[in-house]
Design an enzyme around this catalytic site. Structure first.
Site, mmCIF file in Angstrom:
data_model
loop_
_atom_site.group_PDB
_atom_site.id
_atom_site.type_symbol
_atom_site.label_atom_id
_atom_site.label_comp_id
_atom_site.label_asym_id
_atom_site.label_seq_id
_atom_site.Cartn_x
_atom_site.Cartn_y
_atom_site.Cartn_z
ATOM 1 N N MET A 168 -10.467 3.812 6.026
ATOM 2 C CA MET A 168 -9.244 4.135 5.304
ATOM 3 C C MET A 168 -8.768 2.973 4.438
ATOM 4 O O MET A 168 -8.874 1.813 4.816
ATOM 5 C CB MET A 168 -8.129 4.521 6.280
ATOM 6 N N ASP B 82 0.864 -1.174 0.000
ATOM 7 C CA ASP B 82 0.000 0.000 0.000
ATOM 8 C C ASP B 82 0.908 1.234 0.000
ATOM 9 O O ASP B 82 2.117 1.131 0.174
ATOM 10 C CB ASP B 82 -0.880 -0.024 1.253
ATOM 11 N N ALA C 43 -13.083 9.262 10.816
ATOM 12 C CA ALA C 43 -12.459 9.594 9.534
ATOM 13 C C ALA C 43 -11.506 8.493 9.088
ATOM 14 O O ALA C 43 -11.326 8.269 7.887
ATOM 15 C CB ALA C 43 -11.712 10.919 9.636
ATOM 16 N N ASP D 267 -1.801 -1.181 5.869
ATOM 17 C CA ASP D 267 -1.917 -0.621 7.215
ATOM 18 C C ASP D 267 -3.352 -0.376 7.649
ATOM 19 O O ASP D 267 -3.590 0.277 8.660
ATOM 20 C CB ASP D 267 -1.143 0.704 7.286
ATOM 21 N N LYS E 268 -11.611 6.893 -2.365
ATOM 22 C CA LYS E 268 -11.980 7.991 -1.490
ATOM 23 C C LYS E 268 -13.459 8.377 -1.559
ATOM 24 O O LYS E 268 -14.045 8.768 -0.541
ATOM 25 C CB LYS E 268 -11.093 9.203 -1.776
ATOM 26 N N ALA F 126 0.018 5.258 1.328
ATOM 27 C CA ALA F 126 -0.054 6.072 2.546
ATOM 28 C C ALA F 126 -0.268 5.209 3.784
ATOM 29 O O ALA F 126 -1.197 4.409 3.848
ATOM 30 C CB ALA F 126 -1.176 7.094 2.429
ATOM 31 N N ARG G 123 -10.574 -1.264 -3.015
ATOM 32 C CA ARG G 123 -10.651 -2.183 -1.886
ATOM 33 C C ARG G 123 -12.036 -2.151 -1.252
ATOM 34 O O ARG G 123 -12.670 -1.099 -1.250
ATOM 35 C CB ARG G 123 -9.604 -1.791 -0.821
ATOM 36 N N HIS H 287 -15.065 5.980 0.577
ATOM 37 C CA HIS H 287 -14.745 6.321 1.963
ATOM 38 C C HIS H 287 -15.764 7.339 2.500
ATOM 39 O O HIS H 287 -16.264 7.191 3.623
ATOM 40 C CB HIS H 287 -13.326 6.901 1.999
#
Length: 273
Positions: A47, A10, A43, A185, A51, A12, A159, A54
């Site tokens: 993750m 991944d 928030a 992560d 986005k 970030a 994802r 998200h």
């Protein structure tokens, strides 16, 4: 041979941007601009996803959706999602270049893995436009994988769908999913790896899941660090990770361990931790 051929990282929170702060701050800001105060935990929860997905996931959270209905007298709709995303993308693009420092240990680890003949792939929740900024800046700082794919390459199926991993496998001509390790992560990263049938690994230090900046992590006592790492690793395990590691520096040793398991006929999904 029954050995790992590729590691897919991944971006970030795994390879760059310790703590994955670039998108989190923008998510908080755009909801605040809409009159909704969301927490950092809210928030961060989705993750790793595309986005716009998200944002949709945040709006679907019971507390956030309740606040939205209280503020606007109705449930959120797709126009609201699109409007929030319309604010998110330019705000993120404006600050993204400052969140591209490789996480400590990543450059050295990638060099070691390449020295063993492994390919380095990558997936992300960022769009292709965002990745133009991230990749160019990270490369100037010493990190670049062999290839990267975004949800734009998979018809916006990010994802936890496995398709970005499959695109990596196709491009790099990898022979089998069980010869691939995915490192991430977030819970979405873990689910992506599980759904693709590859070895799914969660990295704790620097992760979005832990949610600490480098300075915040370094300021913890030894016992506090151990507790934060343990809590993060347990979250990855609950979402189906085959393995967890403290930092990226632990990855080469884990690859050796997985190679040993492959020689014994073990495959991803065999519960080990």
């Amino acid at each position: 041979m029954n050995k790992i051929e590729c590691v897919i990282l991944d971006w970030a929170g795994t390879a760059v941007d310790f703590g994955c702060f670039a998108p989190v701050k923008v998510f908080v800001d755009i909801f605040r601009n809409a009159g909704i105060d969301v927490t950092m935990e809210e928030a961060r929860a989705p993750m790793g996803m595309l986005k716009i997905d998200h944002i949709r996931a945040m709006l679907s959270m019971p507390r956030v959706s309740g606040l939205w209905e209280e503020k606007y007298g109705r449930a959120f709709n797709e126009e609201d999602v699109e409007r929030l995303y319309g604010e998110f993308e330019p705000a993120l693009m404006a600050s993204l270049s400052t969140y591209t420092d490789p996480i400590p240990g990543v450059i050295e680890t990638v060099k070691e893995l390449r020295g063993r003949g492994l390919r380095i792939g990558s997936t992300t929740g960022y769009t292709a436009g965002m990745m133009e900024v991230v990749v160019s800046n990270a490369e100037r700082k010493g990190y670049r994988p062999d290839v990267f794919f975004t949800p734009d390459d998979t018809h916006s199926c990010g994802r936890p769908y496995p398709y970005m991993i499959y695109r990596n496998m196709e491009h790099l001509k990898l022979s089998a999913a069980w010869k691939v390790v995915k490192v991430g992560d977030t819970a979405s990263d873990i689910k992506e790896g599980v759904n693709a049938g590859v070895w799914s690994v969660g990295v704790a230090v620097g992760s979005s899941e832990m949610g600490l900046s480098h300075e915040e992590f370094e300021s913890l006592s030894e016992s506090e660090r151990a507790e934060a790492i343990s809590r993060t690793r347990q979250t990855f395990i609950r979402h189906g990770a085959d393995f967890t590691i403290d930092t990226m520096r632990d990855l080469p040793a884990l690859i050796e361990r997985i190679d040993g398991l492959l020689s014994e006929g073990k495959r991803p999904g065999y519960y080990l931790e």
